[in-house]
Design an enzyme around this catalytic site. Structure first.
Site, short mmCIF file in Angstrom:
data_model
loop_
_atom_site.label_atom_id
_atom_site.label_comp_id
_atom_site.label_asym_id
_atom_site.label_seq_id
_atom_site.Cartn_x
_atom_site.Cartn_y
_atom_site.Cartn_z
N TYR A 1 37.40 35.67 36.01
CA TYR A 1 37.01 35.75 34.61
C TYR A 1 37.26 34.43 33.88
CZ TYR A 1 37.39 40.79 35.65
OH TYR A 1 37.28 42.04 36.21
N GLY B 1 34.57 51.55 33.40
CA GLY B 1 33.26 52.06 32.99
C GLY B 1 33.25 53.49 32.54
N ALA C 1 30.77 54.12 29.94
CA ALA C 1 29.40 53.77 30.40
C ALA C 1 28.69 52.85 29.42
CB ALA C 1 28.60 55.04 30.66
N LYS C 2 29.29 51.68 29.21
CA LYS C 2 28.70 50.66 28.32
C LYS C 2 28.48 51.16 26.90
CE LYS C 2 24.97 49.53 30.52
NZ LYS C 2 23.75 48.78 30.95
N GLY C 3 29.20 52.19 26.50
CA GLY C 3 29.05 52.73 25.16
C GLY C 3 27.99 53.82 25.06
N LEU C 4 27.29 54.11 26.15
CA LEU C 4 26.22 55.11 26.12
C LEU C 4 26.75 56.51 25.83
CD1 LEU C 4 24.09 53.89 29.16
CD2 LEU C 4 23.50 53.67 26.74
N LYS D 1 26.10 54.52 21.48
CA LYS D 1 25.10 53.49 21.72
C LYS D 1 23.76 54.15 22.02
CE LYS D 1 24.07 49.55 24.72
NZ LYS D 1 24.51 48.75 25.90
#
Length: 298
Positions: free
Chosen positions: A51, A198, A201-204, A208
């Protein structure tokens, strides 16, 4: 904050971990956010030498100065940056790992790493040599425990069979239930801790706008998110419900979440104070989507 023993170790880690890849470039802001996380009971911090070309480790090291004993540090090795910085190559050579750990220790400003993880893995790797290198570092006191960060069942099974790994980090959420088929039972049987990434889930699963995700169509994602929302409310946000879904798996030691702001920190750190999902609620979530499976690396 609730704490869970990580696999077969004696590391008592917070059930919400701090995914440090989300840290920014401001040292002052990072110090403030990390200290507030510590104050809220988060003690598990996950980074990697990959990173930000190692600067992520350096930022965490600066943030933990004076509070090292309050933290459990996990980092990763295996991805070597090219000399021109244009990308990285996979390198599990013993000499490289021995050099990389020294660089990580220097950047993290510590004498030992609590959890050293292989950052990936393939079936072509010299698995026994890698294990031997990690166990040498363990004997030298430079690392306390080691594990693997991978989504490949065939690779994970080799390390479970041939090593003394403490943990596996892998993606797992309502929208990615692939680990349930074989990995979760295996880790549970072998008393190996699961570090989840995760989970939202990416904000889903937390507001989102819906979009295709893995093999799911947009409308399927929307339906799953609506089910999460229906089980949420003033006492538990959608993000907290999504985190509860993975935390209620018995082998999950911690859900590692990327945290960028104080409101995000307060929301995820507050999960431990929210009501647990009922059996009926968990079943509603499971019924919201057809379960998906790994189609590679089986």
């Amino acid at each position: 904050m609730n704490y869970r023993i990580l696999g077969n170790s004696n590391l008592d880690i917070s059930e919400i971990g701090f995914g440090c890849m989300s840290l920014g470039d401001s040292t002052a802001d990072n110090i403030s956010l990390v200290h507030k996380a510590l104050d809220k009971g988060i003690n598990f911090f996950d980074t990697a030498d990959l990173y930000q070309h190692g600067q992520n480790e350096a930022q965490l090291g600066k943030a933990l100065e004076g509070r090292r004993e309050d933290a459990i540090i996990a980092t990763k090795v295996g991805n070597q940056w090219k000399s021109d910085g244009s990308g990285w190559v996979w390198n599990t050579n013993k000499d490289y790992i021995l050099k990389a750990v020294e660089e990580s220790l220097r950047r993290l400003k510590t004498d030992y790493i609590d959890l050293y993880q292989l950052h990936g893995g393939t079936m072509e790797d010299p698995v026994d040599d890698i294990i031997e290198t990690f166990e040498l570092l363990q004997q030298q006191g430079k690392i306390r425990y080691y594990g693997i960060s991978s989504i490949r069942p065939n690779v994970i099974r080799e390390y479970v069979k041939r090593s003394n790994i403490t943990s596996v980090m892998m993606q797992y959420s309502l929208l990615d239930r692939r680990p349930e088929e074989s990995m979760l039972p295996l880790l549970n049987t072998e008393h190996i801790g699961l570090l989840v990434r995760g989970a939202i889930a990416k904000g889903l699963l937390a507001g989102k706008p819906a979009e295709p995700y893995f093999n799911y169509k947009e409308e399927e994602i929307r339906a799953a998110a609506n089910t999460v929302a229906s089980l949420s409310g003033p006492e538990r946000s959608s993000a907290q419900t999504a985190l509860r879904f993975v935390l209620e798996q018995p082998m999950v030691s911690s859900a590692v979440v990327g945290i960028r702001t104080l409101p995000q920190l307060e929301e995820v750190a507050g999960v431990s104070d929210t009501p647990m999902l009922t059996a009926a609620g968990i079943q509603m979530l499971r019924n919201a989507l057809a379960v998906n499976y790994y189609d590679q690396y089986r």
